[in-house]
Design a protein around this motif. Structure first.
Motif, PDB file in Angstrom:
ATOM      1  N   ARG A 224      -9.184  -9.998   1.601  1.00 37.41           N
ATOM      2  CA  ARG A 224      -8.053  -9.573   0.791  1.00 37.41           C
ATOM      3  C   ARG A 224      -8.187  -8.091   0.414  1.00 37.41           C
ATOM      4  O   ARG A 224      -7.211  -7.355   0.397  1.00 37.41           O
ATOM      5  CB  ARG A 224      -7.958 -10.456  -0.462  1.00 37.41           C
ATOM      6  CG  ARG A 224      -6.588 -10.412  -1.048  1.00 37.41           C
ATOM      7  CD  ARG A 224      -6.342 -11.575  -1.952  1.00 37.41           C
ATOM      8  NE  ARG A 224      -7.233 -11.506  -3.101  1.00 37.41           N
ATOM      9  CZ  ARG A 224      -7.142 -12.353  -4.126  1.00 37.41           C
ATOM     10  NH1 ARG A 224      -6.244 -13.315  -4.118  1.00 37.41           N
ATOM     11  NH2 ARG A 224      -7.961 -12.242  -5.142  1.00 37.41           N
ATOM     12  N   HIS A 225      -9.407  -7.697   0.113  1.00 36.76           N
ATOM     13  CA  HIS A 225      -9.648  -6.285  -0.192  1.00 36.76           C
ATOM     14  C   HIS A 225      -9.229  -5.413   1.002  1.00 36.76           C
ATOM     15  O   HIS A 225      -8.588  -4.378   0.850  1.00 36.76           O
ATOM     16  CB  HIS A 225     -11.129  -6.078  -0.510  1.00 36.76           C
ATOM     17  CG  HIS A 225     -11.506  -4.652  -0.746  1.00 36.76           C
ATOM     18  ND1 HIS A 225     -11.200  -3.996  -1.923  1.00 36.76           N
ATOM     19  CD2 HIS A 225     -12.115  -3.747   0.049  1.00 36.76           C
ATOM     20  CE1 HIS A 225     -11.616  -2.751  -1.832  1.00 36.76           C
ATOM     21  NE2 HIS A 225     -12.175  -2.566  -0.661  1.00 36.76           N
ATOM     22  N   ARG A 226      -9.590  -5.866   2.187  1.00 35.28           N
ATOM     23  CA  ARG A 226      -9.261  -5.120   3.391  1.00 35.28           C
ATOM     24  C   ARG A 226      -7.748  -4.975   3.568  1.00 35.28           C
ATOM     25  O   ARG A 226      -7.243  -3.904   3.894  1.00 35.28           O
ATOM     26  CB  ARG A 226      -9.850  -5.822   4.617  1.00 35.28           C
ATOM     27  CG  ARG A 226      -9.629  -4.990   5.889  1.00 35.28           C
ATOM     28  CD  ARG A 226      -9.024  -5.824   6.974  1.00 35.28           C
ATOM     29  NE  ARG A 226      -7.825  -5.181   7.473  1.00 35.28           N
ATOM     30  CZ  ARG A 226      -7.809  -4.315   8.485  1.00 35.28           C
ATOM     31  NH1 ARG A 226      -8.897  -3.995   9.100  1.00 35.28           N
ATOM     32  NH2 ARG A 226      -6.677  -3.769   8.863  1.00 35.28           N
ATOM     33  N   PHE A 227      -7.016  -6.056   3.336  1.00 39.57           N
ATOM     34  CA  PHE A 227      -5.567  -5.969   3.523  1.00 39.57           C
ATOM     35  C   PHE A 227      -4.908  -5.125   2.430  1.00 39.57           C
ATOM     36  O   PHE A 227      -3.909  -4.463   2.669  1.00 39.57           O
ATOM     37  CB  PHE A 227      -4.947  -7.366   3.603  1.00 39.57           C
ATOM     38  CG  PHE A 227      -5.248  -8.042   4.904  1.00 39.57           C
ATOM     39  CD1 PHE A 227      -4.831  -7.477   6.106  1.00 39.57           C
ATOM     40  CD2 PHE A 227      -5.979  -9.220   4.945  1.00 39.57           C
ATOM     41  CE1 PHE A 227      -5.126  -8.083   7.319  1.00 39.57           C
ATOM     42  CE2 PHE A 227      -6.276  -9.828   6.153  1.00 39.57           C
ATOM     43  CZ  PHE A 227      -5.853  -9.259   7.333  1.00 39.57           C
ATOM     44  N   ARG A 228      -5.496  -5.151   1.238  1.00 36.63           N
ATOM     45  CA  ARG A 228      -4.982  -4.258   0.194  1.00 36.63           C
ATOM     46  C   ARG A 228      -5.148  -2.810   0.643  1.00 36.63           C
ATOM     47  O   ARG A 228      -4.251  -1.989   0.496  1.00 36.63           O
ATOM     48  CB  ARG A 228      -5.734  -4.476  -1.118  1.00 36.63           C
ATOM     49  CG  ARG A 228      -5.313  -5.733  -1.792  1.00 36.63           C
ATOM     50  CD  ARG A 228      -5.838  -5.815  -3.228  1.00 36.63           C
ATOM     51  NE  ARG A 228      -5.266  -6.999  -3.827  1.00 36.63           N
ATOM     52  CZ  ARG A 228      -5.948  -7.932  -4.477  1.00 36.63           C
ATOM     53  NH1 ARG A 228      -7.255  -7.783  -4.654  1.00 36.63           N
ATOM     54  NH2 ARG A 228      -5.347  -8.977  -4.965  1.00 36.63           N
ATOM     55  N   GLY A 692      13.076  -1.206  -3.263  1.00 35.56           N
ATOM     56  CA  GLY A 692      12.580  -1.374  -1.908  1.00 35.56           C
ATOM     57  C   GLY A 692      11.072  -1.330  -1.861  1.00 35.56           C
ATOM     58  O   GLY A 692      10.413  -1.444  -2.874  1.00 35.56           O
ATOM     59  N   ARG A 693      10.504  -1.184  -0.671  1.00 32.74           N
ATOM     60  CA  ARG A 693       9.082  -1.013  -0.503  1.00 32.74           C
ATOM     61  C   ARG A 693       8.285  -2.288  -0.786  1.00 32.74           C
ATOM     62  O   ARG A 693       7.230  -2.514  -0.232  1.00 32.74           O
ATOM     63  CB  ARG A 693       8.595   0.101  -1.439  1.00 32.74           C
ATOM     64  CG  ARG A 693       7.221   0.646  -1.213  1.00 32.74           C
ATOM     65  CD  ARG A 693       6.992   1.221   0.152  1.00 32.74           C
ATOM     66  NE  ARG A 693       7.678   2.448   0.453  1.00 32.74           N
ATOM     67  CZ  ARG A 693       7.605   3.584  -0.222  1.00 32.74           C
ATOM     68  NH1 ARG A 693       6.899   3.676  -1.295  1.00 32.74           N
ATOM     69  NH2 ARG A 693       8.241   4.632   0.183  1.00 32.74           N
ATOM     70  N   SER A 694       8.826  -3.184  -1.637  1.00 30.58           N
ATOM     71  CA  SER A 694       8.052  -4.348  -2.035  1.00 30.58           C
ATOM     72  C   SER A 694       7.676  -5.201  -0.827  1.00 30.58           C
ATOM     73  O   SER A 694       6.652  -5.851  -0.825  1.00 30.58           O
ATOM     74  CB  SER A 694       8.826  -5.180  -3.029  1.00 30.58           C
ATOM     75  OG  SER A 694      10.142  -5.345  -2.571  1.00 30.58           O
ATOM     76  N   SER A 695       8.517  -5.180   0.205  1.00 25.30           N
ATOM     77  CA  SER A 695       8.248  -6.057   1.327  1.00 25.30           C
ATOM     78  C   SER A 695       6.983  -5.644   2.069  1.00 25.30           C
ATOM     79  O   SER A 695       6.352  -6.450   2.712  1.00 25.30           O
ATOM     80  CB  SER A 695       9.427  -6.057   2.287  1.00 25.30           C
ATOM     81  OG  SER A 695       9.512  -4.807   2.906  1.00 25.30           O
ATOM     82  N   SER A 696       6.599  -4.380   1.978  1.00 23.43           N
ATOM     83  CA  SER A 696       5.390  -3.977   2.681  1.00 23.43           C
ATOM     84  C   SER A 696       4.157  -4.050   1.778  1.00 23.43           C
ATOM     85  O   SER A 696       3.042  -3.929   2.240  1.00 23.43           O
ATOM     86  CB  SER A 696       5.550  -2.573   3.264  1.00 23.43           C
ATOM     87  OG  SER A 696       5.950  -1.694   2.257  1.00 23.43           O
ATOM     88  N   LEU A 697       4.367  -4.224   0.502  1.00 21.56           N
ATOM     89  CA  LEU A 697       3.232  -4.366  -0.411  1.00 21.56           C
ATOM     90  C   LEU A 697       3.133  -5.816  -0.847  1.00 21.56           C
ATOM     91  O   LEU A 697       3.860  -6.259  -1.710  1.00 21.56           O
ATOM     92  CB  LEU A 697       3.394  -3.477  -1.640  1.00 21.56           C
ATOM     93  CG  LEU A 697       3.460  -1.980  -1.404  1.00 21.56           C
ATOM     94  CD1 LEU A 697       3.437  -1.235  -2.716  1.00 21.56           C
ATOM     95  CD2 LEU A 697       2.331  -1.505  -0.510  1.00 21.56           C
ATOM     96  N   ARG A 698       2.236  -6.558  -0.209  1.00 23.56           N
ATOM     97  CA  ARG A 698       2.122  -7.964  -0.554  1.00 23.56           C
ATOM     98  C   ARG A 698       0.970  -8.209  -1.497  1.00 23.56           C
ATOM     99  O   ARG A 698       1.042  -9.031  -2.394  1.00 23.56           O
ATOM    100  CB  ARG A 698       1.896  -8.792   0.705  1.00 23.56           C
ATOM    101  CG  ARG A 698       3.147  -8.925   1.493  1.00 23.56           C
ATOM    102  CD  ARG A 698       2.842  -9.027   2.961  1.00 23.56           C
ATOM    103  NE  ARG A 698       4.000  -8.662   3.713  1.00 23.56           N
ATOM    104  CZ  ARG A 698       4.929  -9.540   4.083  1.00 23.56           C
ATOM    105  NH1 ARG A 698       4.801 -10.793   3.771  1.00 23.56           N
ATOM    106  NH2 ARG A 698       5.972  -9.141   4.741  1.00 23.56           N
ATOM    107  N   LEU A 699      -0.128  -7.548  -1.240  1.00 25.72           N
ATOM    108  CA  LEU A 699      -1.336  -7.822  -2.010  1.00 25.72           C
ATOM    109  C   LEU A 699      -1.687  -6.678  -2.945  1.00 25.72           C
ATOM    110  O   LEU A 699      -2.372  -6.865  -3.929  1.00 25.72           O
ATOM    111  CB  LEU A 699      -2.516  -8.044  -1.046  1.00 25.72           C
ATOM    112  CG  LEU A 699      -2.409  -9.271  -0.134  1.00 25.72           C
ATOM    113  CD1 LEU A 699      -3.515  -9.247   0.916  1.00 25.72           C
ATOM    114  CD2 LEU A 699      -2.494 -10.550  -0.951  1.00 25.72           C
TER     115      LEU A 699
END
Ligand code: ADP
Ligand code: MG
Length: 751
Positions: A224-228, A692-699
Motif C-alpha cells: 500500500r505504501h508503494r501504491f501511495r 476532479g483528480r480524485s479518481s487518480s488518488l485512491r490511497l
C-alpha cells in the motif's frame, strides 16, 4: 496504459462476470487491479468444531459432506447450502446470489469428500450453526496439501469496496482470475527502477500480488505504501511537466509605468483611502516583478478572510492595463462576480470611466459578463472585451466560453479558487494569443501538501495580517432548544440594526419540505448553489432524532413574525432565485433597504457589506469548520465589531459540538483548517479543495502522507527536469496520459 492493464474485463472474465463489475466503474484489467481492498479481515484462529461460539470469527478444518444449489421460493435469488463435518459435528455453509449460475463455481469446488479450511463468523439458522459466505481454501484445489492450506487460510482476507450486487468475495475472485496469470511483462511500472531502489519500494507486480493476496499484514502494508508513492509520483510528474511547459511558454511582459507617465495604478494608489498592509505591499512587489517578465506568472495567493486580497489583485490588474493589456477576474458565483464589478468600479471611480464624459483621460472600463445577462448587456460586454475598451472583465465561468474574445488578455485572476480546477486554469490560459499571467486567490488556508497536490502547478504567496483597525469578531454557541437564548439572539440582532447595522441569517436549506440541503436540486452548472452542498457535514454522532434542518423560506417567515424584529425588512437570498433577483437582494441589503438577509451559504464566498455586523447561523453544527469560518468572515469587516451566533442542536461531547465550540474559540483560519482536516475524511478534503483528480488518488492521503508526497515531488521533478517529454520513461508518460483522461472525463461530466 499499455501492457495488459488496458484490456477489457469482458474479454478476460466473460460478459457474465464483467457486467456487474462495470457497474462499480471497473471496466479494464487496470481498473480492477487498482480497485484496492478497503481493509483486511482477520483470518480467524483455528477452532475445534465442538467449540463454535455464536458471533465468533473462526477457521475450521473440515470435510465437505454435501453441497446443493437451489432457487429460493420465498424471495428472488438462489442459494447454495453445503454441510461440512469433522466426523462428529456438522457446520452449514450458506452462499446467496441473484442467479443460480453465479453459485456454480462454488458448487464445482465444494465437492463431497474434499477437505479444506473454512473461515467466517458463526451464526445460527433454525438451530444449526452456519457460516455465511465463508472464505475457504480446499486441499488439492486451492492448495497442494494441508500445510499449504493452513498457510493460505492464515492470510489476511482482502475486503473490497463492494455493492449489494457485487459482494466483496466476487471481486476477490475476479481479481485473482486476472492477477494470477500476469507476468512482469504484462504490467508496466510508472515508477523508474532507480527511484524504486532508492526508496525501497517493491516492483509493481509484486506489490499488486501483495495488496490483493497478502501473505501477512506486513506485505499489504508495504504494497500500500508503494501504491501511495506511485500515485503521488505520477501526479507530481504531471505537475512538474505542467510547470516546465508553462515556464517555456512566452508571455507578454507588462512592466510598470515609469515615474511621470500617466498610470492608472499610480492614480489608484494616490487615491487609496488606507495604507496597504506590509503583506499587501510586499506581495504586490512580487507580482509587479513577475508581471514584467516575458514568461507567464503562475501564482497562488493565500490570504485569511478579510486580509485584503481584492486590492492586491486590482493593483496587478491595473499594472497590466497600464501596459496596454486586459485583465479577467473570475469569480465562483454570479453574486460574487457582480459584487466584484461594483467594488472595482467604486474603488476606481473616474478611473473606471475611460472614454466617458468626466472619466479620466487614461481611464479604462470594467465590464461584467455572467451567464444571466440580458442579450443587449451581454453583447455590450462582449464588444468591450473584444475591442479592448474594457481593461477589466469580471465574470463567472461564463468567461470560459468560446464566444468570449479579448483584444489582449494579459492577466487572469481567479478569486476564491476552490471551484476552479487545473483544467479551468488551462482553458483560461489558452484564451490569449500568448499565455496570460495567472493569479489564483484563496481564503482557505491550505496545508503545504494539499497545496502541493492541488495547486502543484503554482507558486505560493501568503497574506497573513488583516488590516489594522478591524474590531474583530466574537462568536458564541447558542443551543437551539433554549427559548431564552433564542429570544436573546433576536434582540441582539435588533440592537445591531437599531445602530444602523445589518444582519445575516444563514440556513442550510431553502424549502422546509426539501429533503436535501440547499443546492440539492440544483445542477452542477448552477455554480451559486455548489457551495451549499460541498462542505455540509452530515449528522456525525447525531442519531436520527435530531430536528430537521432549518430552511431559508421558513425562517424568513418566522422572523417576520418575531416581535423583537417588528418593522424590519427581511429579505431572502438563495441559489434557486433568478440571477437578477439575487443581485437585487444583495444590492438592497448593501444599501440598507433590507436590514436582515436570510440566505443559504451563497454568501459564503467573499461577499463584502461592511455594515453587516451580526450573523446568525442555524444548524451551525452541520457545516464544516472552514465553511463556517468563511461565512463568519462576512461580518465585522468595517469598524464596528462583528458578532457571530452559532445556533446548534449538537449534543455536548459529540464531534459536531466540538467543531462549533472550536470555532467560537478561535479566529485563526490556519488552526481551523488544520482542525477541520483532522475531523474529516480524506475524500471530503480533496472533494472540497479540488475538483476532479480524485479518481487518480485512491490511497494517497494528502494530510498524513505529507513526507511521502514531498519525496515523490522531489523525485518526479528530477525525472522531468532530466527528460521533459519523458521519452525514456514511456510507462510514466502513459500513466500521466491516463490520469489526464480521467480528469478530462470528470471535467466534462461536471461542465
Ligand atoms: P479578502 O481578502 O477576504 O478578499 P477583501 O479584499 O474583500 O478581503 O478586503 C476586505 C475589506 O478590507 C475591504 O472592504 C477592503 O476595502 C478593506 N481593505 C483592504 N486592504 C485594506 C487596508 N490595507 N487597510 C484597510 N482596509 C483594507
Ligand atoms: Mg475576497
Amino acid at each position: 496504459m499499455t501492457g495488459r492493464e488496458g484490456e477489457g474485463l469482458t474479454k478476460v472474465l466473460g460478459a457474465r462476470s464483467a457486467g456487474p463489475l462495470a457497474k462499480l466503474g471497473l471496466v479494464t484489467v487496470g481498473d480492477l487491479l487498482r480497485h484496492y481492498p478497503r481493509r483486511y479481515g482477520d483470518p480467524g484462529t483455528l477452532t475445534d468444531m465442538d467449540r463454535l461460539a455464536l458471533g465468533e470469527h473462526v477457521t475450521v478444518m473440515a470435510r465437505v459432506a454435501r453441497a446443493t444449489v437451489r432457487t429460493m421460493r420465498s424471495r428472488a435469488g438462489a442459494m447454495l447450502s453445503a454441510v461440512v463435518t469433522d466426523g462428529r459435528h456438522e457446520l452449514a455453509l450458506t452462499f446467496f446470489a441473484k442467479r443460480a449460475g453465479a453459485l456454480r463455481p462454488h458448487e464445482d469446488k465444494l465437492r463431497p469428500g474434499r477437505v479444506g479450511l473454512f473461515t467466517g463468523v458463526v451464526s445460527e439458522y433454525r438451530g444449526t450453526r452456519q457460516l455465511t459466505h465463508p472464505d475457504y481454501v480446499l486441499v488439492g484445489v486451492d492448495a497442494d496439501d494441508a500445510e499449504e492450506a493452513m498457510f493460505e487460510a492464515s492470510r489476511p482476507i482482502p475486503i473490497y469496496p463492494a455493492s449489494s450486487s457485487v459482494p466483496s468475495w466476487r471481486i476477490q475472485r475476479a481479481v485473482r482470475t486476472v492477477l494470477d496469470p500476469l507476468t512482469e511483462a504484462d504490467v508496466e511500472d510508472p515508477v523508474p527502477d532507480e527511484v524504486r531502489a532508492l526508496h525501497g519500494l517493491p516492483g509493481r507486480l509484486d506489490a499488486l500480488r501483495a495488496i490483493h493476496h497478502p501473505v501477512d499484514q506486513r506485505a499489504w502494508q508495504q504494497a500500500r505504501h508503494r501504491f501511495r508513492f506511485e500515485e503521488a509520483f505520477v501526479l507530481q510528474a504531471a505537475l512538474a511537466q505542467r510547470r516546465a511547459h508553462a515556464a517555456e511558454q512566452e508571455a507578454t511582459a507588462r512592466p510598470l509605468r515609469g515615474p511621470g507617465e500617466p498610470s492608472l495604478l499610480a492614480d489608484f494608489d494616490a487615491g487609496l483611502p488606507f495604507t496597504l498592509t506590509e503583506g499587501q505591499a510586499s506581495v504586490g512587489e512580487d507580482l509587479a516583478h513577475e508581471l514584467s517578465q516575458a514568461r507567464p506568472m503562475q501564482r497562488l495567493l493565500q490570504g485569511e478572510v478579510g486580509s485584503g486580497k481584492t486590492v492586491v489583485a486590482l493593483r496587478a490588474m491595473l499594472q497590466v492595463v497600464d501596459a496596454g493589456g486586459q485583465a479577467a477576474l473570475l469569480a465562483p458565483t454570479e453574486v460574487l462576480a457582480a459584487q466584484h464589478a461594483r467594488t472595482l468600479r467604486s474603488l476606481l471611480g473616474p478611473l473606471a470611466e475611460g472614454g466617458l464624459l468626466g472619466g479620466a483621460a487614461h481611464g479604462t472600463r470594467v465590464a461584467l459578463l455572467t451567464g444571466s445577462l440580458g442579450a443587449a448587456a451581454r453583447k455590450e460586454a462582449l464588444l468591450q472585451a473584444a475591442g479592448g475598451e474594457a481593461g477589466i472583465v469580471v465574470g463567472t465561468h461564463a468567461l470560459l466560453g468560446d464566444q468570449v474574445q479579448f483584444a489582449d488578455l494579459g492577466l487572469v485572476v481567479v478569486d476564491e479558487q476552490h471551484r476552479f480546477g487545473v483544467e479551468q486554469r488551462d482553458a483560461l490560459r489558452a484564451k490569449g494569443r500568448v499565455a496570460p499571467h495567472v493569479l489564483v486567490m484563496t481564503a482557505t488556508p491550505i496545508p503545504r501538501t494539499v497545496a502541493m497536490t492541488v495547486f502543484g502547478d503554482l507558486e505560493t504567496s501568503s497574506l497573513t495580517q488583516v488590516p489594522a483597525g478591524r474590531a474583530g469578531i466574537t462568536s458564541h454557541v447558542v443551543p437551539a432548544g433554549n427559548p431564552r437564548w433564542m429570544e436573546r439572539t433576536w434582540s441582539r440582532v435588533r440592537e445591531e440594526v437599531d445602530k444602523g447595522h445589518r444582519a445575516y441569517v444563514v440556513c442550510p436549506r431553502i424549502h422546509p419540505d426539501d429533503d436535501l440541503p440547499a443546492g440539492g436540486g440544483a445542477t452542477a452548472k448552477d455554480f451559486d448553489d455548489v457551495p451549499d452542498l460541498l462542505e455540509l457535514v452530515d449528522g456525525d454522532g447525531a442519531g436520527d432524532e435530531r430536528p430537521p434542518l432549518r430552511a431559508v423560506l421558513e425562517v424568513a417567515d418566522m422572523l417576520r413574525e418575531t416581535p423583537a424584529l417588528a418593522g424590519l425588512d427581511v429579505g431572502v437570498l438563495h441559489g434557486q432565485m433568478a440571477p437578477a433577483d439575487k443581485e437585487s437582494a444583495m444590492a438592497r441589503f448593501a444599501a440598507g433597504e433590507l436590514q436582515v438577509l436570510v440566505s443559504t451559504t451563497v454568501i459564503e464566498v467573499g461577499v463584502d457589506v461592511p455594515e453587516a455586523t451580526v450573523m446568525v447561523v442555524f444548524d451551525a453544527d452541520r457545516f464544516g469548520l472552514s465553511q463556517l469560518h468563511q461565512l463568519r468572515g462576512r461580518v465585522g469587516r468595517g469598524a464596528a465589531p462583528g458578532l457571530c451566533l452559532l445556533v446548534s442542536t449538537a449534543q455536548p461531547g459529540t464531534p459536531a459540538a466540538t467543531r462549533v465550540e472550536a470555532l467560537a474559540e478561535t479566529t485563526d483560519g490556519f488552526r481551523l483548517a488544520t482542525l477541520d482536516l483532522e475531523l474529516r475524511s480524506e475524500g471530503d478534503v480533496l472533494g472540497a479543495a479540488q475538483s476532479g483528480r480524485s479518481s487518480s488518488l485512491r490511497l494517497l492521503r494528502v494530510v498524513q502522507d505529507a513526507d511521502l508526497i514531498a519525496d515523490a515531488r522531489r523525485e518526479a521533478t528530477a525525472v522531468v527536469d532530466a527528460d521533459l517529454e519523458l521519452g525514456s520513461h514511456p510507462e510514466l508518460r502513459a500513466a500521466i496520459a491516463a490520469q489526464l483522461d480521467d480528469e478530462q472525463e470528470e471535467f466534462l461530466e461536471r461542465a
